[in-house]
Write a protein that holds these residues in place. Structure first.
Motif, short mmCIF file in Angstrom:
data_model
loop_
_atom_site.label_atom_id
_atom_site.label_comp_id
_atom_site.label_asym_id
_atom_site.label_seq_id
_atom_site.Cartn_x
_atom_site.Cartn_y
_atom_site.Cartn_z
N TYR A 59 69.73 44.90 56.98
CA TYR A 59 71.31 45.09 56.47
C TYR A 59 72.25 44.31 57.48
CZ TYR A 59 75.70 47.34 54.99
OH TYR A 59 76.90 47.54 54.43
N LEU A 60 72.10 44.55 58.54
CA LEU A 60 72.78 43.86 59.52
C LEU A 60 72.61 42.34 59.72
CD1 LEU A 60 74.81 43.49 62.28
CD2 LEU A 60 72.49 44.27 63.64
N LEU A 85 75.37 38.97 58.96
CA LEU A 85 75.43 38.06 59.66
C LEU A 85 75.21 36.68 58.75
CD1 LEU A 85 73.67 39.32 62.84
CD2 LEU A 85 76.20 39.20 62.72
N ALA A 86 74.32 36.64 58.23
CA ALA A 86 74.13 35.62 57.19
C ALA A 86 75.27 35.16 56.25
CB ALA A 86 72.72 35.78 56.38
N ASP A 87 75.83 36.47 55.80
CA ASP A 87 77.19 36.43 54.76
C ASP A 87 78.18 35.76 55.78
OD1 ASP A 87 76.85 37.06 52.19
OD2 ASP A 87 77.19 39.27 52.65
N GLU A 88 78.14 35.93 56.91
CA GLU A 88 79.40 35.64 57.79
C GLU A 88 79.11 34.11 58.29
OE1 GLU A 88 79.60 38.71 60.79
OE2 GLU A 88 79.99 40.18 59.37
N GLY A 89 78.00 33.59 58.07
CA GLY A 89 77.54 32.26 58.69
C GLY A 89 77.48 32.14 59.92
N ALA A 133 71.49 55.00 52.37
CA ALA A 133 70.93 54.61 51.31
C ALA A 133 71.70 54.32 49.93
CB ALA A 133 69.80 55.47 50.91
N ALA A 134 72.69 55.09 49.84
CA ALA A 134 73.69 54.98 48.71
C ALA A 134 74.45 53.78 48.80
CB ALA A 134 74.74 56.21 48.69
N ALA A 135 74.87 53.16 49.90
CA ALA A 135 75.61 52.02 50.26
C ALA A 135 74.68 51.11 50.01
CB ALA A 135 76.34 51.92 51.70
N LEU A 136 73.36 51.11 50.15
CA LEU A 136 72.60 49.94 49.82
C LEU A 136 72.33 49.70 48.40
CD1 LEU A 136 70.84 47.77 51.09
CD2 LEU A 136 68.92 49.24 51.05
N ALA A 137 72.42 50.63 48.00
CA ALA A 137 72.15 50.89 46.33
C ALA A 137 73.45 50.20 45.63
CB ALA A 137 71.90 52.37 45.75
N ARG A 138 74.63 50.39 46.32
CA ARG A 138 75.80 49.92 45.63
C ARG A 138 75.99 48.49 46.10
NH1 ARG A 138 77.84 54.77 48.21
NH2 ARG A 138 78.90 53.42 49.60
N GLY A 139 75.25 48.04 47.22
CA GLY A 139 75.69 46.52 47.78
C GLY A 139 76.87 46.61 48.60
N GLU A 140 77.22 47.92 49.09
CA GLU A 140 78.59 47.97 49.75
C GLU A 140 78.07 46.90 51.11
OE1 GLU A 140 81.79 50.87 51.90
OE2 GLU A 140 80.38 51.58 50.07
N GLY A 141 79.16 46.29 51.51
CA GLY A 141 79.09 45.62 52.70
C GLY A 141 78.24 44.42 52.91
N LEU A 142 77.96 43.76 51.47
CA LEU A 142 77.15 42.66 51.29
C LEU A 142 77.58 41.77 50.16
CD1 LEU A 142 73.37 43.82 51.69
CD2 LEU A 142 74.83 42.75 53.65
N SER A 143 77.58 40.73 50.30
CA SER A 143 78.10 39.90 49.04
C SER A 143 76.73 40.02 48.00
CB SER A 143 78.04 38.50 49.44
OG SER A 143 76.51 37.91 49.95
N ALA A 162 70.96 40.43 46.82
CA ALA A 162 69.80 39.98 46.01
C ALA A 162 68.78 39.22 46.73
CB ALA A 162 70.29 38.76 45.04
N GLU A 163 69.24 38.73 48.00
CA GLU A 163 68.42 37.91 48.92
C GLU A 163 67.35 39.12 49.63
OE1 GLU A 163 67.47 35.17 50.54
OE2 GLU A 163 68.88 33.67 49.41
N MET A 164 68.04 40.25 49.85
CA MET A 164 67.49 41.32 50.65
C MET A 164 66.45 41.94 49.49
SD MET A 164 69.30 44.27 53.04
CE MET A 164 68.10 45.53 53.72
#
Length: 392
Positions: free
Chosen positions: A95-96, A100-104, A265-275, A280-282
């Motif tokens: 997730y981290l 970092l990929a999101d931020e370029g 786990a809930a944040a990951l399920a929501r996609g919070e913090g990621l584009s 989708a990549e993950m």
């Protein structure tokens, strides 16, 4: 896009491989009294002394429960008891990496050589990482990318010290197939810390643990954890004290609690913090898995006609297709720990189980289907020939 990745995206889980099942209706979350009774039955049947379970529905934690004991004295396991996160650490680390990929700041498909100021084998061996000098005669390390490391396809054994001669080596061309490797994750940690100048423990604390209110989670041992700490039980019923891991290791040093890790786990399920793209990549298929089981790591690939069409590596997770559509999961294990996280994007639902008794793993398929309904989790691939409790 390289040839292998293009093949993966075109073929994996597509109608050209097999016909995907029509997803079933999402079943309702069971009531808490029913869940408690089912867990108690499972613990009685397997002999497990302690188990904690959380349920996520529509991206929110709707239950976090703890059962049994946290140590041989019989102190109760609680939802705020510190337990070993084991290899679910890898998913939190992934997730981290996706942030970092999101931020370029990190290109998932660039050679790791881009981020290092000298060739990887030239770095002095350090206990904290691994023995990169063993790769001095194999220039294939330059083909390794962050994506390859997150899909466990660098060609490493799980850990170099498990090799017959204790030397890390590349067994196949990087990116060509899946073979689970903790050393691959540690290499990516090394790249972030040496190449980008990051402190992975501090980054996870700031970006994940603080963000989601995970007050009792860390990749490094904290003395305050000792107040409410879970020891573990092995298959023979003996007790193993909790290991105080003083070094940050992205492959598996996380201490956490069921209520804390459920928030992630809930944040990951929501996609919070990621584009949406990073999520989708993950959590979508990136590399087909072609082995009968996850372990032993370096086993032969199955003949093509015996390979599963519905099983692939995501980035830090394993992806599958089942009766309710696409899902992803990650396990964690040692001699006295059994953990699993299973998520179904349809409905943003997950079940998280942290067990401080490895015998509880035999009940994971039954408990997961009790909460989520039949999902098609590839348990036999994850655990090999382990006998499971069916509830009958």
């Amino acid at each position: 896009m390289n040839t292998l990745r293009a093949w993966s995206l075109c073929v994996l889980f597509a109608s050209g491989c097999a016909t995907a099942p029509v997803p079933r209706e999402v079943p309702p979350v069971p009531g808490m009294a029913e869940l408690d009774a089912e867990v108690e039955r499972a613990m009685a049947a397997t002999g497990a002394k302690g188990l904690a379970l959380a349920v996520i529905d529509n991206g929110r934690v709707v239950a976090a429960r703890a059962y049994g004991a946290r140590n041989a004295k019989g102190d109760p396991l609680r939802t705020d008891t510190v337990m070993y996160g084991a290899s679910i650490t890898k998913t939190v680390f992934a997730y981290l990496v996706m942030q970092l990929a999101d931020e370029g700041r990190l290109d998932l498909d660039a050679s790791i050589a881009r981020y290092l100021d000298r060739p990887l084998p030239d770095y002095a061996d350090e206990d904290r990482y691994s023995t990169w000098s063993h790769l001095a005669d194999d220039d294939r390390w330059r083909a390794i990318t962050p994506r390859i490391l997150l899909t466990h396809s660098a060609g490493f054994a799980n850990f170099g010290f498990l090799e017959p001669d204790g030397r890390l080596r590349i067994h196949f061309n990087p990116g060509s197939r899946y073979a689970y490797s903790g050393d691959g994750i540690i290499l990516l940690q090394f790249v972030l810390e040496r190449g980008l100048g990051l402190d992975v423990g501090a980054e996870l604390q700031r970006r994940v643990f603080d963000r989601f209110g995970m007050r009792n989670t860390s990749l490094r041992w904290r003395p305050d954890f000792a107040r409410n700490l879970a020891d573990g039980w092995k298959t023979d019923g003996s007790v193993e004290p909790h290991d105080e891991r003083s070094t940050v290791r992205a492959a598996g040093s996380m201490d956490t609690t069921i209520q804390d890790l459920a928030l992630f786990a809930a944040a990951l399920a929501r996609g919070e913090g990621l584009s949406p793209r990073a999520l989708a990549e993950m959590t979508e298929p990136r590399l087909r898995i072609t082995t009968r089981s996850q372990f032993p790591t370096l086993q032969d690939e199955l003949p093509q006609e015996q390979q599963r069409w519905d099983l692939a590596a995501g980035l830090g997770v394993v992806v599958f297709d089942g009766p309710q559509g696409r899902g992803f999961f990650k396990g964690g294990h040692n001699d006295s720990t059994g953990n699993t996280l299973v998520c179904l994007p349809r409905g943003r639902r997950c079940v998280l189980i942290l067990a401080n008794d490895v015998r509880a793993e035999a009940a994971f398929p039954r408990l997961t289907s009790f909460v989520l309904g039949e999902a098609g989790v590839p348990w036999k691939w994850e655990y090999g020939d382990k006998a499971f409790w069916t509830g009958r």
